[in-house]
Design a protein around this motif. Structure first.
Motif, PDB file in Angstrom:
ATOM      1  N   ALA A  65       0.823  -1.216   0.000  1.00  0.00           N
ATOM      2  CA  ALA A  65       0.000   0.000   0.000  1.00  0.00           C
ATOM      3  C   ALA A  65       0.853   1.261   0.000  1.00  0.00           C
ATOM      4  O   ALA A  65       0.422   2.315  -0.490  1.00  0.00           O
ATOM      5  CB  ALA A  65      -0.927  -0.004   1.216  1.00  0.00           C
ATOM      6  N   ASN A  66       2.072   1.166   0.529  1.00  0.00           N
ATOM      7  CA  ASN A  66       2.977   2.318   0.583  1.00  0.00           C
ATOM      8  C   ASN A  66       3.957   2.333  -0.592  1.00  0.00           C
ATOM      9  O   ASN A  66       4.935   3.084  -0.569  1.00  0.00           O
ATOM     10  CB  ASN A  66       3.727   2.335   1.908  1.00  0.00           C
ATOM     11  CG  ASN A  66       2.828   2.716   3.064  1.00  0.00           C
ATOM     12  OD1 ASN A  66       1.833   3.418   2.881  1.00  0.00           O
ATOM     13  ND2 ASN A  66       3.149   2.243   4.260  1.00  0.00           N
ATOM     14  N   GLY A  67       3.696   1.520  -1.582  1.00  0.00           N
ATOM     15  CA  GLY A  67       4.486   1.588  -2.805  1.00  0.00           C
ATOM     16  C   GLY A  67       5.762   0.790  -2.826  1.00  0.00           C
ATOM     17  O   GLY A  67       6.596   0.971  -3.726  1.00  0.00           O
ATOM     18  N   VAL A  68       5.959  -0.109  -1.861  1.00  0.00           N
ATOM     19  CA  VAL A  68       7.176  -0.920  -1.851  1.00  0.00           C
ATOM     20  C   VAL A  68       7.161  -1.885  -3.034  1.00  0.00           C
ATOM     21  O   VAL A  68       6.165  -2.558  -3.293  1.00  0.00           O
ATOM     22  CB  VAL A  68       7.302  -1.701  -0.525  1.00  0.00           C
ATOM     23  CG1 VAL A  68       8.470  -2.679  -0.575  1.00  0.00           C
ATOM     24  CG2 VAL A  68       7.486  -0.731   0.640  1.00  0.00           C
ATOM     25  N   ALA A  69       8.273  -1.929  -3.762  1.00  0.00           N
ATOM     26  CA  ALA A  69       8.403  -2.829  -4.906  1.00  0.00           C
ATOM     27  C   ALA A  69       9.265  -4.046  -4.582  1.00  0.00           C
ATOM     28  O   ALA A  69       9.100  -5.108  -5.186  1.00  0.00           O
ATOM     29  CB  ALA A  69       9.014  -2.082  -6.086  1.00  0.00           C
ATOM     30  N   LEU A  70      10.197  -3.889  -3.629  1.00  0.00           N
ATOM     31  CA  LEU A  70      11.078  -4.976  -3.200  1.00  0.00           C
ATOM     32  C   LEU A  70      11.092  -4.980  -1.684  1.00  0.00           C
ATOM     33  O   LEU A  70      11.459  -3.983  -1.067  1.00  0.00           O
ATOM     34  CB  LEU A  70      12.487  -4.782  -3.753  1.00  0.00           C
ATOM     35  CG  LEU A  70      13.552  -5.776  -3.262  1.00  0.00           C
ATOM     36  CD1 LEU A  70      13.208  -7.200  -3.680  1.00  0.00           C
ATOM     37  CD2 LEU A  70      14.932  -5.375  -3.786  1.00  0.00           C
ATOM     38  N   TRP A  71      10.725  -6.107  -1.091  1.00  0.00           N
ATOM     39  CA  TRP A  71      10.530  -6.168   0.363  1.00  0.00           C
ATOM     40  C   TRP A  71      11.316  -7.331   0.950  1.00  0.00           C
ATOM     41  O   TRP A  71      11.562  -8.341   0.277  1.00  0.00           O
ATOM     42  CB  TRP A  71       9.040  -6.338   0.663  1.00  0.00           C
ATOM     43  CG  TRP A  71       8.692  -6.511   2.111  1.00  0.00           C
ATOM     44  CD1 TRP A  71       9.100  -5.730   3.149  1.00  0.00           C
ATOM     45  CD2 TRP A  71       7.869  -7.536   2.680  1.00  0.00           C
ATOM     46  NE1 TRP A  71       8.575  -6.199   4.331  1.00  0.00           N
ATOM     47  CE2 TRP A  71       7.816  -7.307   4.067  1.00  0.00           C
ATOM     48  CE3 TRP A  71       7.159  -8.617   2.134  1.00  0.00           C
ATOM     49  CZ2 TRP A  71       7.091  -8.128   4.927  1.00  0.00           C
ATOM     50  CZ3 TRP A  71       6.445  -9.436   2.994  1.00  0.00           C
ATOM     51  CH2 TRP A  71       6.408  -9.186   4.380  1.00  0.00           C
ATOM     52  N   ALA A  72      11.722  -7.172   2.230  1.00  0.00           N
ATOM     53  CA  ALA A  72      12.298  -8.281   2.996  1.00  0.00           C
ATOM     54  C   ALA A  72      11.752  -8.222   4.416  1.00  0.00           C
ATOM     55  O   ALA A  72      11.728  -7.158   5.034  1.00  0.00           O
ATOM     56  CB  ALA A  72      13.820  -8.191   3.029  1.00  0.00           C
ATOM     57  N   LEU A  73      11.299  -9.347   4.916  1.00  0.00           N
ATOM     58  CA  LEU A  73      10.942  -9.505   6.320  1.00  0.00           C
ATOM     59  C   LEU A  73      12.195  -9.948   7.049  1.00  0.00           C
ATOM     60  O   LEU A  73      12.799 -10.961   6.703  1.00  0.00           O
ATOM     61  CB  LEU A  73       9.829 -10.542   6.475  1.00  0.00           C
ATOM     62  CG  LEU A  73       9.464 -10.911   7.917  1.00  0.00           C
ATOM     63  CD1 LEU A  73       8.859  -9.717   8.652  1.00  0.00           C
ATOM     64  CD2 LEU A  73       8.500 -12.100   7.932  1.00  0.00           C
ATOM     65  N   THR A  74      12.586  -9.197   8.093  1.00  0.00           N
ATOM     66  CA  THR A  74      13.861  -9.473   8.781  1.00  0.00           C
ATOM     67  C   THR A  74      13.623  -9.653  10.278  1.00  0.00           C
ATOM     68  O   THR A  74      14.109  -8.871  11.096  1.00  0.00           O
ATOM     69  CB  THR A  74      14.868  -8.334   8.543  1.00  0.00           C
ATOM     70  OG1 THR A  74      14.267  -7.088   8.963  1.00  0.00           O
ATOM     71  CG2 THR A  74      15.259  -8.233   7.077  1.00  0.00           C
TER      72      THR A  74
END
Length: 299
Positions: free
Chosen positions: A31-40
């Motif tokens: 929703a905030n426009g993230v295109a590449l994400w990682a859960l850390t």
């Protein structure tokens, strides 16, 4: 010119000390426009399959992630791992050992708080943690806010959970060598998390970066939720000095607690090498049907 990628490579879910599930966090990032994400999540990769599946379903690319606690010069330092094989046995076993001391540390923290009149803190913190293997200072902070002892979590840390305060207990984590080795041997990249947060002298910080790189570390968080604009510039210079790639991540934990919203950080400086460029072959693209990534691709 190609616009910069909105990459957020540092965030936490309910699997460690966040308040959103991996799926909820993925939705918020998208929703905030993230295109590449990682859960850390802290010292835990149990949420990786869920996070990757949620990211791909929403059209986001994904990198596996973890944040490992290490002891360096009597301080706790965090090392983020990105793009590793989440099924790597050595990494899984190392993280299990790192988590092992959390419950005993938490009980000692509760004893310290009881001495200043705050009772039931272990049980109260555990209610927020769910899993006693992952209980942390953040869970104690939430309990003290719920109990009315403090108004906000940052106040709890300042008054009770930092060195010299009643609820502080030092914990011996993994070594810097261990954490970097686990990540790199699993095919990933090791990154120093939020370096401005550590209370090192200039010489001690130089030693941290030197030893980190010597063990095979390859990145540093330059733009992150706890850094100031001046620190963005300072650690961009550090990245160039040590020949490290630059990472970007909000360190988002909770809508009600985090000062920086996931996906809202400024871009990295153009002169830096983003970590995701070096991890391009490790990225699970949105159309990918499988979590599995060839562990040799990063080398």
């Amino acid at each position: 010119m190609t616009p910069p990628i909105n990459a957020d490579l540092h965030s936490h879910s309910t699997v460690s000390d966040g308040t959103l599930t991996p799926e909820e966090l993925a939705g918020r990032a998208k929703a905030n426009g993230v295109a590449l994400w990682a859960l850390t999540d802290h010292d835990e990769i149990g949420g990786q399959v869920r996070a990757a599946a949620a990211a791909r379903a929403l059209g986001m690319d994904y990198l596996t992630g973890v944040e490992i606690s290490v002891s360096f010069l009597h301080q706790t330092v965090h090392i983020v791992g990105l793009g590793f094989d989440a099924d790597n046995a050595a990494l899984i076993n190392g993280l299990r050992q790192t988590r092992g001391g959390r419950e005993q540390r938490a009980r000692e923290m509760a004893e310290g708080l009881a001495k200043v009149g705050i009772h039931g803190a272990f049980e109260g913190a555990l209610k927020f943690a769910g899993n006693r293997d992952l209980i942390s200072r953040t869970h104690f902070a939430r309990f003290l806010v719920e109990s009315g002892v403090c108004r906000e979590t940052y106040e709890v840390f300042r008054k009770y959970l930092t060195e010299g305060k009643p609820g502080f207990v030092e914990h011996r984590w993994a070594s810097l060598r261990d954490a970097v080795t686990w990540i790199t041997q699993a095919g990933g990249m090791a990154v120093i998390a939020h370096p401005a947060r550590y209370k090192f002298s200039a010489n001690e910080e130089f030693a941290l970066f030197t030893e980190f790189k010597g063990h095979g570390g390859r990145g540093v968080e330059v733009v992150t939720g706890s850094h100031t604009p001046a620190e963005y510039i300072s650690y961009a210079d550090t990245a160039r000095e040590f020949g490290l790639a630059a990472s970007r991540g909000s360190d988002f934990h909770s809508p009600n607690e985090s000062h920086t919203e996931i996906g809202t950080l400024p871009s990295l400086a153009a002169a830096l090498t983003p970590v995701w460029e070096l991890l391009a072959q490790r990225i699970q693209v949105a159309s990918s049907p499988s979590l599995e990534v060839d562990a040799s691709a990063a080398h």
